[in-house]
Design an enzyme around this catalytic site. Sequence first.
Site, PDB file in Angstrom:
ATOM      1  CB  CYS A  80      -0.984  -0.042   1.172  1.00 37.08           C
ATOM      2  SG  CYS A  80      -2.404   1.068   0.939  1.00 37.08           S
ATOM      3  CG  HIS A 179      -3.042  -3.293   3.818  1.00 34.93           C
ATOM      4  ND1 HIS A 179      -2.151  -2.589   4.590  1.00 34.93           N
ATOM      5  CD2 HIS A 179      -3.723  -2.374   3.102  1.00 34.93           C
ATOM      6  CE1 HIS A 179      -2.293  -1.301   4.363  1.00 34.93           C
ATOM      7  NE2 HIS A 179      -3.237  -1.146   3.454  1.00 34.93           N
ATOM      8  CD  GLU A 181      -0.310  -5.534   6.242  1.00 31.48           C
ATOM      9  OE1 GLU A 181      -0.774  -4.399   6.405  1.00 31.48           O
ATOM     10  OE2 GLU A 181      -0.007  -5.991   5.111  1.00 31.48           O
TER      11      GLU A 181
END
Length: 201
Positions: A80, A179, A181
């Site tokens: 991002c 994202h 994660e």
Amino acid sequence: MTVTVGVLALQGDVREHAHALETEGARAVPVRRVSELDAVDALVIPGGESTTIDKLLRAFDLFEPVRARLHAGMPAYGSCAGMILLADRVLGGIEGQRTLGGVDITVRRNAFGRQVDSFETDLAIEGVEDGPLHAVFIRAPWVEEVGPAASVVGRVESGPAAGRIVAVRQGPLLVTSFHPEVTGDTRVHRLFVQIVRDTQG
């Protein structure tokens, strides 16, 4: 071989990236100062606000040292805002905004819209095995243009944003609009850890 991957710890999902990296066999450490940067094999630049991270990199005297390591061939992964910071060119940036560069792409900030326009979709990413992964986009950029040095490794496959480029690789540098994660799926981090190992020979 255990590799040490720094997570730029100025803003964003530092703990989540570190956990994903360690799940995939890397040693993950936070990076806030030059001495910590000097001790890592690679760097992850998390999401957040690209203009804020740019200012913090300068405030912590990290901007030029990180850029120098990138130009010297250090692997890096940006998600991002990290994608924006690793891009050579940015559209929709604020006056004076700088990027670290390294990836021959033009990125448009907040291209998918505001926070309310955040969305999720399944993506096939080149180099990520075992089927599509679930991608979360939050005020995400997209890639408008890819130069000859970089390769597209992922596009949105359906919906209003179909065809938009959201993952690019250039040598040891990897960037995604989304994202990984936040989903618990660590396969993008697995790919990056393998990239780091490959550069270690």
